[in-house]
Design an enzyme around this catalytic site. Sequence first.
Site, mmCIF file in Angstrom:
data_model
loop_
_atom_site.group_PDB
_atom_site.id
_atom_site.type_symbol
_atom_site.label_atom_id
_atom_site.label_comp_id
_atom_site.label_asym_id
_atom_site.label_seq_id
_atom_site.Cartn_x
_atom_site.Cartn_y
_atom_site.Cartn_z
ATOM 1 N N LYS A 64 3.628 6.477 -35.617
ATOM 2 C CA LYS A 64 3.573 7.627 -34.702
ATOM 3 C C LYS A 64 3.520 8.933 -35.468
ATOM 4 C CE LYS A 64 3.579 9.617 -30.748
ATOM 5 N NZ LYS A 64 2.261 9.614 -30.086
ATOM 6 N N GLU A 102 -7.553 1.788 -31.417
ATOM 7 C CA GLU A 102 -6.203 1.713 -31.988
ATOM 8 C C GLU A 102 -5.282 0.783 -31.219
ATOM 9 O OE1 GLU A 102 -4.243 5.521 -32.265
ATOM 10 O OE2 GLU A 102 -4.989 6.134 -30.324
ATOM 11 N N ARG A 162 7.921 4.631 -33.899
ATOM 12 C CA ARG A 162 7.238 5.259 -35.037
ATOM 13 C C ARG A 162 6.324 4.274 -35.773
ATOM 14 N NH1 ARG A 162 10.390 9.934 -37.003
ATOM 15 N NH2 ARG A 162 9.717 9.518 -39.121
HETATM 16 C C1 F6R Z 1 -3.955 8.635 -32.050
HETATM 17 C C2 F6R Z 1 -2.880 9.389 -32.681
HETATM 18 C C3 F6R Z 1 -3.093 9.872 -34.071
HETATM 19 C C4 F6R Z 1 -2.461 11.253 -34.244
HETATM 20 C C5 F6R Z 1 -2.559 11.696 -35.713
HETATM 21 C C6 F6R Z 1 -2.016 13.097 -35.904
HETATM 22 O O1 F6R Z 1 -3.624 8.253 -30.755
HETATM 23 O O2 F6R Z 1 -1.843 9.587 -32.111
HETATM 24 O O3 F6R Z 1 -4.443 9.887 -34.393
HETATM 25 O O4 F6R Z 1 -3.120 12.155 -33.417
HETATM 26 O O5 F6R Z 1 -1.849 10.805 -36.517
HETATM 27 O O6 F6R Z 1 -0.679 13.163 -35.560
HETATM 28 P P1 F6R Z 1 0.018 14.529 -35.173
HETATM 29 O O7 F6R Z 1 -0.630 15.011 -33.924
HETATM 30 O O8 F6R Z 1 1.461 14.166 -34.962
HETATM 31 O O9 F6R Z 1 -0.203 15.450 -36.317
#
Ligand code: F6R
Length: 614
Positions: free
Chosen positions: A609, A494, A27
């Site tokens: 995460k 990233e 995370r």
């Molecule tokens: C990039 C990544 C982040 C997520 C964003 C939204 O690789 O993982 O940009 O896409 O933090 O997170 P979720 O999809 O969990 O709402």
Amino acid sequence: MCGIVGYIGFREAYPILVKGLHRLEYRGYDSAGVALIDDSNKLSVLKTKGRVQDLEEYARDKNTTGTIGIAHTRWATHGEPSNANAHPHYSQTESLALIHNGIIENYSVLKAQLVAEGYTFQSSTDTEVLVQLIEYIKKLNNCDLFTAVQLALNQVVGAYAIAVIEKGNPNNIIAARKSSPLVIGLGEGEFFLGSDASPIIEYTNKVIYLDDEEIAIISRDKEPKVVTISNIQKTPEIKELEMNLSELERGGYPHFMLKEIFEQPQTLLNCMSGRINVEGTNVTLSGIIDHKDKFVNARRILIIACGTSWHAGLIGEYLFEEFCRIPVEVEYASEFRYRNPVINPDDIVIAISQSGETADSLAAIELARKAGAFVYGVCNVVGSSIPRNTDSGSYTHCGHEIGVASTKAFTAQVTVLTMMALAIAKEKKSIDEVTYVKLIKELQHIPSKIEQILKLNDEIKKLSLIFTYAQNFIYLGRGYNYPIALEGALKLKEISYIHAEGYPAAEMKHGPIALIDNEMPIVIIGTNTAIYEKVVSNIQEIKARNGRVIAVINEGDETIKALADHYIEVPHTEECLDPLLSCIPMQLLAYHIAVNKNRDVDMPRNLAKSVTVE
Ligand code: F6R
């Protein structure tokens, strides 16, 4: 983002808590700690800045006995990463220890009141304010810990998932949540607590998800009792977890990210499974069928998401507009929620999220629902907050994604959006039968085409060596591949920390072209057929300025091969399905450059995460 683990039962808690913290490392965090109550009812807190391994090192010669404990990985919000700011936090008399995910927004007001009462603070966190407040209320009202937590939470504005234990009270953990997830695992004579299910799954698959403003009293010898902060008794619903332990292991791959990239042929099959009929000619999504009138009559679709999920949403815009002829707006959830958007009752809001816990997306959903819109979730984590707060939805079913950089969740999101667009278009009769069947058939070939691209891994690894020390990258794409340019740039920045920007290729002339010289690598996706000639012109413009072109092309494309410095050949597919293939080289290129640079690929610095704070 911050992680929570808790244990109460008959086993030694410390090894379970530390293992749980390791499971939550994905995370993202900067410090770690545990609190335990030993057999003599002494409460002790051990914590340190750094990794869980550093905590283990620190705790090696300390007392770590006890069958009840709570543990935490912190991702700094209030106050820098430090030993003092790490959780758990003691109350003033060290009779309570508390861990917290989320943000207490009114902490400075509460802190001032406590300071006036003579309380002193060891950290700059909002969390310490909460534990002091609980102790203060407990003393003032001469009440038990549960009541003190309940009264304190009524004074709190903000988001929290907390767990508290008390010196001399080895039989209870008090846990509560609001806008930050918390799961209780039910074992035989033992109970577990987690900010997600990953620290729990190896012990039990029976769980209770706490809802907002619920407090759980987790006692050693009875089923958890759940009561709201307004004192309403709840009957907790016991759910079964779908996750399995092997999803949490690397399975021979050096990183979770690489494992997850290679899982994509299977995860897309899982995503389509049961949704496409055996003849491969029809797609059915129960979330759409159950509400088909809403979709058929929708005046507009609003897609809300963050990060990579937002990029998937952009592809959704192309799909819904092309096949369903419904106007679409794609919004960053964080902007949408604060800009007083126009939301009509006949709008459909689609919220896309891997974790299902992103704070901004959750707030945007709440806003949309209040305005009377129908909200549809496209999420990966089963039972997470977004699916529980939407009117309907479709899971992406790609399994637990651990690498912080999203890969398999992205392709599964795009696959769900494709199936949604086809299913809605069929209901609306805005697609002809031949195209409908052709696209469904081709969608089913995507996993094997991804398999083919994955065979280029060694080739892409070699290519990555040439560009490892580049300072900047530009990514270009057009049409369905424009969002892939954005996604490719995001993946690279990233995990490798190289500055990268994605643009629609034609926008290059309006600014970014000034950056092009012989030092600048430009990744350009040249696989679209409809505007192929225009992409070729863009490459010529770059070459005229000595830019170094890495082109993703269709197999056998001799024209771009002759122009580009390097190329990666991917199989042909239908235009609208192209992103599912063109994103794979982007993922692999970013991965290998980051590995060459010795970056922490699965846990890049500063990232989390699951972004459970805004
Ligand atoms: C990039 C990544 C982040 C997520 C964003 C939204 O690789 O993982 O940009 O896409 O933090 O997170 P979720 O999809 O969990 O709402």
